[in-house]
Design a protein around this motif. Structure first.
Motif, PDB file in Angstrom:
ATOM      1  N   ARG A  67       0.804  -1.225   0.000  1.00 33.52           N
ATOM      2  CA  ARG A  67       0.000   0.000   0.000  1.00 33.52           C
ATOM      3  C   ARG A  67       0.831   1.266   0.000  1.00 33.52           C
ATOM      4  NH1 ARG A  67      -4.996  -0.160   3.786  1.00 33.52           N
ATOM      5  NH2 ARG A  67      -5.491   1.541   2.394  1.00 33.52           N
ATOM      6  N   ASP A  68       2.152   1.132  -0.021  1.00 29.75           N
ATOM      7  CA  ASP A  68       3.020   2.305   0.013  1.00 29.75           C
ATOM      8  C   ASP A  68       3.669   2.595  -1.341  1.00 29.75           C
ATOM      9  OD1 ASP A  68       4.646   0.085  -0.038  1.00 29.75           O
ATOM     10  OD2 ASP A  68       5.987   0.774   1.558  1.00 29.75           O
ATOM     11  N   VAL A  69       3.137   2.029  -2.404  1.00 33.34           N
ATOM     12  CA  VAL A  69       3.714   2.167  -3.743  1.00 33.34           C
ATOM     13  C   VAL A  69       3.016   3.287  -4.498  1.00 33.34           C
ATOM     14  CG1 VAL A  69       4.034   0.993  -5.948  1.00 33.34           C
ATOM     15  CG2 VAL A  69       4.352  -0.259  -3.811  1.00 33.34           C
ATOM     16  N   LEU A  70       3.816   4.207  -5.048  1.00 35.91           N
ATOM     17  CA  LEU A  70       3.253   5.302  -5.844  1.00 35.91           C
ATOM     18  C   LEU A  70       3.757   5.303  -7.283  1.00 35.91           C
ATOM     19  CD1 LEU A  70       3.250   8.176  -3.214  1.00 35.91           C
ATOM     20  CD2 LEU A  70       1.315   6.833  -4.060  1.00 35.91           C
ATOM     21  N   SER A  71       4.813   4.554  -7.578  1.00 33.53           N
ATOM     22  CA  SER A  71       5.258   4.410  -8.964  1.00 33.53           C
ATOM     23  C   SER A  71       5.776   2.989  -9.173  1.00 33.53           C
ATOM     24  CB  SER A  71       6.318   5.441  -9.332  1.00 33.53           C
ATOM     25  OG  SER A  71       7.514   5.205  -8.628  1.00 33.53           O
ATOM     26  N   VAL A  72       5.591   2.501 -10.393  1.00 34.92           N
ATOM     27  CA  VAL A  72       5.990   1.141 -10.750  1.00 34.92           C
ATOM     28  C   VAL A  72       6.566   1.135 -12.157  1.00 34.92           C
ATOM     29  CG1 VAL A  72       4.237   0.033  -9.300  1.00 34.92           C
ATOM     30  CG2 VAL A  72       3.706   0.566 -11.682  1.00 34.92           C
ATOM     31  N   HIS A  73       7.318   0.099 -12.470  1.00 38.10           N
ATOM     32  CA  HIS A  73       7.706  -0.171 -13.850  1.00 38.10           C
ATOM     33  C   HIS A  73       6.581  -1.038 -14.406  1.00 38.10           C
ATOM     34  CE1 HIS A  73      11.770   1.446 -13.517  1.00 38.10           C
ATOM     35  NE2 HIS A  73      11.760   0.956 -12.290  1.00 38.10           N
ATOM     36  N   PRO A  74       5.823  -0.532 -15.406  1.00 39.75           N
ATOM     37  CA  PRO A  74       4.676  -1.286 -15.907  1.00 39.75           C
ATOM     38  C   PRO A  74       5.024  -2.739 -16.229  1.00 39.75           C
ATOM     39  CG  PRO A  74       4.663   0.896 -16.843  1.00 39.75           C
ATOM     40  CD  PRO A  74       5.970   0.742 -16.094  1.00 39.75           C
ATOM     41  N   ARG A  75       4.145  -3.629 -15.762  1.00 33.79           N
ATOM     42  CA  ARG A  75       4.269  -5.076 -15.936  1.00 33.79           C
ATOM     43  C   ARG A  75       5.571  -5.622 -15.352  1.00 33.79           C
ATOM     44  NH1 ARG A  75       0.043  -6.803 -18.592  1.00 33.79           N
ATOM     45  NH2 ARG A  75       0.933  -8.805 -19.146  1.00 33.79           N
ATOM     46  N   GLY A  76       6.179  -4.868 -14.406  1.00 37.52           N
ATOM     47  CA  GLY A  76       7.406  -5.312 -13.748  1.00 37.52           C
ATOM     48  C   GLY A  76       8.630  -5.267 -14.648  1.00 37.52           C
ATOM     49  N   ASP A  77       8.532  -4.614 -15.789  1.00 34.23           N
ATOM     50  CA  ASP A  77       9.609  -4.544 -16.776  1.00 34.23           C
ATOM     51  C   ASP A  77      10.501  -3.341 -16.494  1.00 34.23           C
ATOM     52  OD1 ASP A  77      11.234  -4.353 -19.000  1.00 34.23           O
ATOM     53  OD2 ASP A  77       9.595  -4.418 -20.462  1.00 34.23           O
ATOM     54  N   ARG A  78      11.680  -3.592 -15.947  1.00 32.59           N
ATOM     55  CA  ARG A  78      12.618  -2.522 -15.585  1.00 32.59           C
ATOM     56  C   ARG A  78      13.130  -1.741 -16.788  1.00 32.59           C
ATOM     57  NH1 ARG A  78      12.911  -1.064 -10.501  1.00 32.59           N
ATOM     58  NH2 ARG A  78      12.462  -2.731  -9.065  1.00 32.59           N
ATOM     59  N   GLU A  79      12.932  -2.267 -17.987  1.00 39.57           N
ATOM     60  CA  GLU A  79      13.309  -1.542 -19.210  1.00 39.57           C
ATOM     61  C   GLU A  79      12.342  -0.388 -19.481  1.00 39.57           C
ATOM     62  OE1 GLU A  79      16.054  -2.244 -21.218  1.00 39.57           O
ATOM     63  OE2 GLU A  79      16.590  -3.603 -19.578  1.00 39.57           O
ATOM     64  N   ARG A  80      11.152  -0.482 -18.922  1.00 37.93           N
ATOM     65  CA  ARG A  80      10.156   0.576 -19.092  1.00 37.93           C
ATOM     66  C   ARG A  80      10.326   1.596 -17.980  1.00 37.93           C
ATOM     67  NH1 ARG A  80       4.590  -2.609 -20.327  1.00 37.93           N
ATOM     68  NH2 ARG A  80       3.938  -0.560 -21.033  1.00 37.93           N
ATOM     69  N   PRO A  81      10.094   2.867 -18.275  1.00 36.05           N
ATOM     70  CA  PRO A  81      10.276   3.893 -17.244  1.00 36.05           C
ATOM     71  C   PRO A  81       9.268   3.750 -16.101  1.00 36.05           C
ATOM     72  CG  PRO A  81       9.287   4.847 -19.215  1.00 36.05           C
ATOM     73  CD  PRO A  81       9.638   3.413 -19.548  1.00 36.05           C
ATOM     74  N   ALA A  82       9.674   4.171 -14.919  1.00 33.00           N
ATOM     75  CA  ALA A  82       8.761   4.191 -13.774  1.00 33.00           C
ATOM     76  C   ALA A  82       7.575   5.089 -14.121  1.00 33.00           C
ATOM     77  CB  ALA A  82       9.468   4.678 -12.530  1.00 33.00           C
ATOM     78  N   THR A  83       6.396   4.628 -13.729  1.00 32.36           N
ATOM     79  CA  THR A  83       5.145   5.305 -14.065  1.00 32.36           C
ATOM     80  C   THR A  83       4.324   5.461 -12.794  1.00 32.36           C
ATOM     81  OG1 THR A  83       5.177   4.235 -16.231  1.00 32.36           O
ATOM     82  CG2 THR A  83       3.073   5.112 -15.501  1.00 32.36           C
ATOM     83  N   GLY A  84       3.653   6.594 -12.662  1.00 29.50           N
ATOM     84  CA  GLY A  84       2.764   6.801 -11.509  1.00 29.50           C
ATOM     85  C   GLY A  84       1.734   5.696 -11.436  1.00 29.50           C
ATOM     86  N   VAL A  85       1.542   5.132 -10.264  1.00 30.30           N
ATOM     87  CA  VAL A  85       0.691   3.955 -10.092  1.00 30.30           C
ATOM     88  C   VAL A  85      -0.747   4.182 -10.553  1.00 30.30           C
ATOM     89  CG1 VAL A  85       0.009   4.357  -7.689  1.00 30.30           C
ATOM     90  CG2 VAL A  85       0.250   2.026  -8.530  1.00 30.30           C
TER      91      VAL A  85
END
Length: 138
Positions: A67-85
């Motif tokens: 519950r403390d996540v505000l940005s993620v790499h879409p689909r867990g792919d570190r090649e993709r830029p971090a994106t607001g959740v």
């Protein structure tokens, strides 16, 4: 959970062969299995008009999400830029509410069998809402 007068309580649970996050597909159309929705007796009257063939939106509480996540790499792919959740479908978010569009295949009292649900076994159910067609069909 209560805060400022708001409270949310589960009305049922998912029964599924998916037992952990690593085995769950990211989206329903990526191989999600059929599952049972098992409701509490106290909401029986609310289920009364649901029928096999109905398409519904299921709201769940993703109780194993961070519950403390505000940005993620879409689909867990570190090649993709971090994106607001809030621009993603990540289960990890401040209020981990799951949104699932499913078709009911069987109604058996307090149990509804549905197609293609990517929720994990034991996931709490918050609500069920009909998928509405054009206004003329309502």
């Amino acid at each position: 959970m209560t805060r400022d007068g708001y409270s949310v309580r589960p009305i049922g649970r998912v029964e599924s062969g998916l037992v952990d996050r690593s085995s769950a597909p990211r989206q329903a159309d990526e191989g999600a299995p059929d599952a049972w929705l098992v409701f509490e007796e106290e909401v029986r009257a609310g289920l009364g008009d649901l029928r096999a063939g109905d398409e519904v939106v299921l709201l769940t509480w993703l109780d194993r999400a961070a519950r403390d996540v505000l940005s993620v790499h879409p689909r867990g792919d570190r090649e993709r830029p971090a994106t607001g959740v809030f621009s993603t479908r990540s289960p990890d978010r401040p209020n981990p509410i799951g949104l699932h569009r499913v078709v009911i295949t069987t109604v058996d009292g307090l149990r509804l069998h549905v197609r293609n649900l990517e929720a994990i076994d034991g996931t709490p159910i918050l609500d069920v809402k009909p998928v509405l067609g054009p206004e003329s069909e309502r």
